[in-house]
Design an enzyme around this catalytic site. Structure first.
Site, PDB file in Angstrom:
ATOM      1  N   ARG A  44       5.190 -12.833   9.482  1.00 57.44           N
ATOM      2  CA  ARG A  44       5.781 -11.500   9.415  1.00 57.44           C
ATOM      3  C   ARG A  44       7.131 -11.517  10.088  1.00 57.44           C
ATOM      4  NH1 ARG A  44       2.234  -7.543   8.386  1.00 57.44           N
ATOM      5  NH2 ARG A  44       3.113  -5.537   8.904  1.00 57.44           N
ATOM      6  N   LYS A  47       4.308   0.897   9.389  1.00 57.32           N
ATOM      7  CA  LYS A  47       4.445   2.173   8.696  1.00 57.32           C
ATOM      8  C   LYS A  47       3.835   3.306   9.512  1.00 57.32           C
ATOM      9  CE  LYS A  47       3.085   0.249   4.810  1.00 57.32           C
ATOM     10  NZ  LYS A  47       2.653  -0.011   3.427  1.00 57.32           N
ATOM     11  N   GLU A  56       0.873  -1.169   0.000  1.00 57.35           N
ATOM     12  CA  GLU A  56       0.000   0.000   0.000  1.00 57.35           C
ATOM     13  C   GLU A  56       0.916   1.226   0.000  1.00 57.35           C
ATOM     14  OE1 GLU A  56      -2.728   0.390   3.291  1.00 57.35           O
ATOM     15  OE2 GLU A  56      -3.483   2.278   2.489  1.00 57.35           O
TER      16      GLU A  56
HETATM   17  P1  ATP Z   1       2.867  -2.245   7.908  1.00 55.84           P
HETATM   18  O1  ATP Z   1       1.965  -2.865   8.915  1.00 55.84           O
HETATM   19  O2  ATP Z   1       4.290  -2.225   8.300  1.00 55.84           O
HETATM   20  O3  ATP Z   1       2.381  -0.946   7.443  1.00 55.84           O
HETATM   21  P2  ATP Z   1       1.669  -3.606   5.787  1.00 55.84           P
HETATM   22  O4  ATP Z   1       1.527  -5.087   5.803  1.00 55.84           O
HETATM   23  O5  ATP Z   1       0.474  -2.797   6.064  1.00 55.84           O
HETATM   24  O6  ATP Z   1       2.873  -3.238   6.688  1.00 55.84           O
HETATM   25  P3  ATP Z   1       1.769  -3.399   2.985  1.00 55.84           P
HETATM   26  O7  ATP Z   1       2.185  -2.258   2.167  1.00 55.84           O
HETATM   27  O8  ATP Z   1       0.347  -3.772   2.991  1.00 55.84           O
HETATM   28  O9  ATP Z   1       2.270  -3.107   4.437  1.00 55.84           O
HETATM   29  O10 ATP Z   1       2.685  -4.670   2.688  1.00 55.84           O
HETATM   30  C1  ATP Z   1       3.051  -5.129   1.423  1.00 55.84           C
HETATM   31  C2  ATP Z   1       3.474  -6.564   1.570  1.00 55.84           C
HETATM   32  O11 ATP Z   1       4.585  -6.669   2.455  1.00 55.84           O
HETATM   33  C3  ATP Z   1       2.364  -7.403   2.147  1.00 55.84           C
HETATM   34  O12 ATP Z   1       2.250  -8.599   1.416  1.00 55.84           O
HETATM   35  C4  ATP Z   1       2.810  -7.655   3.550  1.00 55.84           C
HETATM   36  O13 ATP Z   1       2.318  -8.864   4.012  1.00 55.84           O
HETATM   37  C5  ATP Z   1       4.336  -7.635   3.428  1.00 55.84           C
HETATM   38  N1  ATP Z   1       4.943  -7.259   4.703  1.00 55.84           N
HETATM   39  C6  ATP Z   1       4.725  -6.136   5.403  1.00 55.84           C
HETATM   40  N2  ATP Z   1       5.405  -6.148   6.563  1.00 55.84           N
HETATM   41  C7  ATP Z   1       6.076  -7.316   6.590  1.00 55.84           C
HETATM   42  C8  ATP Z   1       6.963  -7.934   7.534  1.00 55.84           C
HETATM   43  N3  ATP Z   1       7.279  -7.331   8.683  1.00 55.84           N
HETATM   44  N4  ATP Z   1       7.463  -9.137   7.225  1.00 55.84           N
HETATM   45  C9  ATP Z   1       7.162  -9.733   6.088  1.00 55.84           C
HETATM   46  N5  ATP Z   1       6.344  -9.225   5.160  1.00 55.84           N
HETATM   47  C10 ATP Z   1       5.799  -8.032   5.403  1.00 55.84           C
HETATM   48 MG    MG Z   2      -1.277  -2.490   5.098  1.00 58.13          MG
END
Ligand code: ATP
Ligand code: MG
Length: 570
Positions: free
Chosen positions: A267, A277, A43
């Protein structure tokens, strides 16, 4: 650490996702003639962090392993939080990590199709417009132990639903007044299946679609269908989406569209940092750091600026492996990866971070000798350079002790130490000011001990220290970083406190170092080793031509290991 070792012989180096993918391709009719197709779906609501790097390496890595493809798809369904700046930073980071996407796509590319599919569900009587507000909806949803209750709007006629949904789209209703929901099962043990919301009203400007829409699809309504449209074979996400999988499957089945397989992995969490984020944005907005690319941030842009290489981050992701159980990785594993990579590529230099002057009383005034120094002992093609040796030198303040403990093998009164690439010196006098601060060390050098000469070899001295010439050195600013947080899990804060209370107030220390002349000539982005001090990178933001500012990427060993071994190494 890596669950790969658990597998049978043929799969010894495969992770569980690879094993499942191979099984699918061997057994599923719908995959005949196809290749692995994955996607990385961020995102664009912030900069990528090291956790994303793991997902990137996994998704792009699988495509590479199996000769398939991986798309970069922006999950841009939340216009108020997203921006073009984030989109651009994400593209830069993915490329920098060494990956090329097959297609660059956006969930917003599918807004029209998603809308049509929503109308299809309404026409089939399995979606309805609901007037419950957020609180009421929560109240109707029930809990894990209690079934939910049907919305009073659930039985609206198809015609009324089509009409209301069209008017939602036209902008007739304010934000939050209505939603479109799927009619599934308010008693389902899985809360995600209790008539999930497909669309909400949001009169917000979207960074790509502008003001074309005032209804936006929810993540669940957009994600699986986007995968389906792109022909993704394996949609890999993190474990918190495991409970969403039945809904993912339900949408594909109900719409009778191509059905990718969602798979979840754990994760990644890292000690001494935060990785959401939202929290990283807070650090930036409240000026706890200088920006998303502050070298202390766990963002990819921060790590890049700090001096991490793409190779080191990929190596790190490889080392930690892919597992289905949640784990927290010790940040020393990350530090170890960059150290291992830089050990092979970084040229060595001498730099004194906390200088104290040494005067060699028996060395001719005005003389300069050029000492031969190896650029990189790990790289035979790295060659050597000449470094100036003069009567006045600087050594590291901590390499001298006036009243040392017994195992101290560096410089001490009447003691001897070898100057790397130079001579053995002996300390004869400690000159102090009125307050007792050491001003200089008056020493003598032994001309028979010049490094590399036959007579030098016979001389046994336990310690070797680095130095630079006082008259033929340059001075540079060096930023010594420490961890941004004081506790292993910063989010684990006592009642009434937050992760911000765990910020390390001393996470940066700026010093002026005396360095070999070459060090001042390095270009921004250059990565070097300062012997015995660590790996450093000429900052790409704050360095000026001829005036580099150095970031310490990482010390040579982690601090604990260094304390026990440093003095024993010649
Ligand atoms: P955050 O909670 O840090 O904002 P998010 O999952 O909301 O992370 P996205 O932009 O939706 O962020 O993530 C893009 C991809 O990266 C998704 O498939 C997510 O599962 C993966 N991802 C995000 N954080 C991690 C992590 N700590 N370890 C492994 N994969 C991750
Ligand atoms: Mg997200």
């Amino acid at each position: 650490m890596n669950d790969a070792s658990d597998h049978g012989s043929g799969n010894a180096h495969k992770n569980f996702i690879e094993i499942e993918i191979e099984k699918d391709f061997a057994s599923k009719q719908e995959l005949v003639g196809r290749t692995v197709y994955t996607r990385f779906p961020p995102e664009p609501n912030g900069y990528l962090h090291i956790g994303h790097a793991k997902s990137i390496c996994l998704n792009f890595g699988l495509a590479k392993t199996y000769g398939g493809h991986c798309n970069l798809r922006f999950d841009d369904t939340n216009p108020t939080k997203e921006s073009e700046e984030y989109v651009n930073s994400i593209k830069t980071d993915v490329n920098w990590l060494g990956f090329q996407w097959d297609k660059l796509l956006y969930a917003s590319d599918y807004f029209e199709q998603l809308h049509d599919w929503a109308c299809q569900l309404i026409r089939e009587g399995i979606a309805f417009v609901c007037d419950l507000n957020a609180d009421e909806m929560r109240e109707h949803r029930g809990t894990l132990t209690q079934p939910g209750r049907n919305s009073p709007y659930r039985d609206r006629s198809i015609e009324e639903n089509l009409d209301l949904f069209a008017r939602m789209k036209k902008g007739e209703f304010p934000d939050g007044a209505k939603t479109l929901r799927a009619k599934i099962d308010m008693a389902s043990p899985n809360l995600n299946l209790r008539d999930p919301v497909l669309y909400r009203i949001m009169h917000a400007h979207h960074h790509r679609t502008g003001d074309a829409w005032c209804i936006y699809p929810m993540y669940d309504w957009a994600h699986g269908q986007s995968d389906s449209i792109e022909g993704i074979t394996h949609s890999i996400c993190t474990l918190e989406f495991e409970d969403h999988r039945p809904l993912y499957d339900w949408f594909c089945k109900t719409l009778r569209i191509y059905h990718p397989r969602q798979m979840e992995f754990a994760r990644m969490n890292l000690t001494y940092t935060v990785m959401s984020k939202r929290k990283l944005l807070q650090l930036v907005q409240e000026n706890h750091v200088s920006g998303w690319d502050d070298p202390r941030m766990p963002t990819i842009s921060g790590l890049r600026r700090r001096g991490y290489t793409p190779e080191s981050l990929r190596m790190f992701c490889e080392r930690i492996g892919v597992a289905r159980f949640s784990s927290t990785i010790d940040v020393v594993v990350l530090e170890g990866s960059v150290r291992d990579h830089l050990n092979t590529i970084a040229p060595r230099f001498m730099a004194v971070l906390d200088p104290i002057k040494v005067v060699l009383t028996n060395y001719p005034e005005g003389q300069t000798e050029w000492m031969d120094a190896v650029n990189n002992p790990e790289d035979p093609s790295g060659g050597s350079r000449q470094i100036p040796f003069t009567r006045e030198l600087y050594i590291e303040r901590e390499d001298f002790m006036e009243t040392p403990p017994s195992k101290f093998f560096r410089l001490k009164p009447a003691g001897e130490v070898r100057l790397r690439y130079g001579y053995v010196i002996q300390c004869n006098e400690v000159v102090k000011d009125a307050e007792g601060n050491i001003l200089e060390l008056r020493c003598t050098f032994d001309p028979t001990t010049k490094s590399g000469s036959p007579t030098a070899i016979e001389r046994k001295v336990k310690g070797t220290i680095h130095w630079v010439s006082a008259s033929e050195s340059a001075e540079v600013e060096v930023r010594l970083y420490d961890r941004l947080f004081l506790s292993e899990n910063p989010e684990d804060a006592p009642a009434g406190k937050t992760f911000l209370d765990n910020i390390n107030p001393n996470s940066i220390r700026v010093v002026r170092a005396k360095v070999e002349p070459e060090v001042a000539k390095q270009l921004p982005g250059a990565k070097v080793q300062f012997e015995r001090n660590g790996y450093f990178c000429a900052d790409v933001v704050d360095s000026k031509p001829g005036v580099p500012v150095y970031n310490r990427i990482v010390s040579l060993k982690d601090a604990w290991a260094r304390m026990t071994t440093r003095d024993n190494k010649a």
